[in-house]
Design a protein around this motif. Sequence first.
Motif, PDB file in Angstrom:
ATOM      1  N   VAL A 281      11.657  60.157  28.031  1.00  0.00           N
ATOM      2  CA  VAL A 281      11.249  59.485  27.246  1.00  0.00           C
ATOM      3  C   VAL A 281      12.370  58.988  26.121  1.00  0.00           C
ATOM      4  N   GLU A 282      13.280  59.809  26.061  1.00  0.00           N
ATOM      5  CA  GLU A 282      14.565  59.067  25.255  1.00  0.00           C
ATOM      6  C   GLU A 282      14.992  57.710  25.816  1.00  0.00           C
ATOM      7  N   ASP A 283      15.038  57.346  27.005  1.00  0.00           N
ATOM      8  CA  ASP A 283      15.306  56.323  27.651  1.00  0.00           C
ATOM      9  C   ASP A 283      14.034  55.200  27.301  1.00  0.00           C
ATOM     10  N   THR A 284      12.852  55.782  27.392  1.00  0.00           N
ATOM     11  CA  THR A 284      11.707  55.047  26.764  1.00  0.00           C
ATOM     12  C   THR A 284      11.821  54.455  25.456  1.00  0.00           C
ATOM     13  N   VAL A 285      12.211  55.228  24.623  1.00  0.00           N
ATOM     14  CA  VAL A 285      12.308  54.825  23.365  1.00  0.00           C
ATOM     15  C   VAL A 285      13.553  54.110  23.084  1.00  0.00           C
ATOM     16  N   ALA A 286      14.489  54.325  23.532  1.00  0.00           N
ATOM     17  CA  ALA A 286      15.662  53.512  23.558  1.00  0.00           C
ATOM     18  C   ALA A 286      15.290  51.918  24.182  1.00  0.00           C
ATOM     19  N   ALA A 287      14.587  51.978  25.287  1.00  0.00           N
ATOM     20  CA  ALA A 287      14.617  50.654  25.885  1.00  0.00           C
ATOM     21  C   ALA A 287      13.670  49.690  25.391  1.00  0.00           C
ATOM     22  N   LYS A 288      12.530  50.511  24.606  1.00  0.00           N
ATOM     23  CA  LYS A 288      11.714  49.673  23.868  1.00  0.00           C
ATOM     24  C   LYS A 288      12.369  49.226  22.475  1.00  0.00           C
ATOM     25  N   PHE A 289      13.364  49.975  21.975  1.00  0.00           N
ATOM     26  CA  PHE A 289      14.078  49.393  20.862  1.00  0.00           C
ATOM     27  C   PHE A 289      14.704  48.417  21.157  1.00  0.00           C
ATOM     28  N   VAL A 290      15.561  48.236  22.294  1.00  0.00           N
ATOM     29  CA  VAL A 290      16.219  47.208  22.617  1.00  0.00           C
ATOM     30  C   VAL A 290      15.590  45.797  22.882  1.00  0.00           C
ATOM     31  N   TYR A 291      14.348  46.040  23.700  1.00  0.00           N
ATOM     32  CA  TYR A 291      13.495  44.991  24.143  1.00  0.00           C
ATOM     33  C   TYR A 291      12.924  44.402  22.816  1.00  0.00           C
ATOM     34  N   ASP A 292      12.536  45.213  21.957  1.00  0.00           N
ATOM     35  CA  ASP A 292      11.825  44.647  20.521  1.00  0.00           C
ATOM     36  C   ASP A 292      13.042  43.936  19.851  1.00  0.00           C
TER      37      ASP A 292
END
Length: 298
Positions: A281-292
């Motif tokens: 879930v840490e990767d999920t949050v970080a990936a969404k941050f980068v993508y957004d």
Amino acid sequence: HLHRASLLLPALEAALANFSAGAAGGVVQPVRTVLPVPRHGGYLGVMPAYSAADDALTTKLVTFYEHLKDSSVPSHQATVLLFDPSNGTLKAVLDGSVITAKRTAAVSAIATKLLMPAFAEVLCILGAGVQAYSHYDIFTELFTFKEVRIWNRTREKAVKFASSVGGAVRVCSSAQEAVTGADVIVTVTMATTPILFGDWVKPGAHINAVGASRPDWRELDDELMKNSVLFVDSRDAALTESGDVILSGAEIFAELGEVLKGTKPALPEKTTVFKSLGMAVEDTVAAKFVYDAWSAGN
């Protein structure tokens, strides 16, 4: 988009708290699947997660190899796949190595903010790889240390680290020299047997134990594990994957998310260990941050 990992802190704190809230937190995440590659001494890890709060769905694929003959190849390599949770479409393929380095250091910083002693002046980093750099960056951004020390098995790598980061770093000739009197200790090594011993550690110090991500690998000795208050990112993962926890028989006091939620105390006056294994879930949050951030820029 992730040059400052501190930007991730609010989202990661929320994700950790949501994870520790169980079903009510809306995080769906199994313990990672790890596939050995016996012929070559490596592993492939698969780490899927969904976060309802972020409405984000990802999986990370990560390879890690202990003793590479070709030192130009990183020990850990990773890719994160970001999906549209409404229909399953693949939206992005992201370099997971940067995400892993930054989110891991950010979670260590969250733990340190909660658990370190009130007057922390000396930071010690054991290891001089990718995680050493990401931890140094966020720790020197968020906290004020009078001295930073580093030790690495290969001294040349420690010297290179000290000369390439922004501030003054003291290269130590032994792990014991680096650790003695340190208030905050970060272990980011590929060690398979303990390199940090309890009788070296100053009472009340805080340790972020980041390496040793296999059930038979260690960075910390039994004395340190048993005489500290132990915090983890995930109880289930720690009891499955962490040699430091499993082999020492140390009792887990709390998940970091429980401290963030206020259901467990932080106890910064005690000697504390945060055993970090890293969660999907840490990767999920970080990936969404980068993508957004990327989407907004486009």
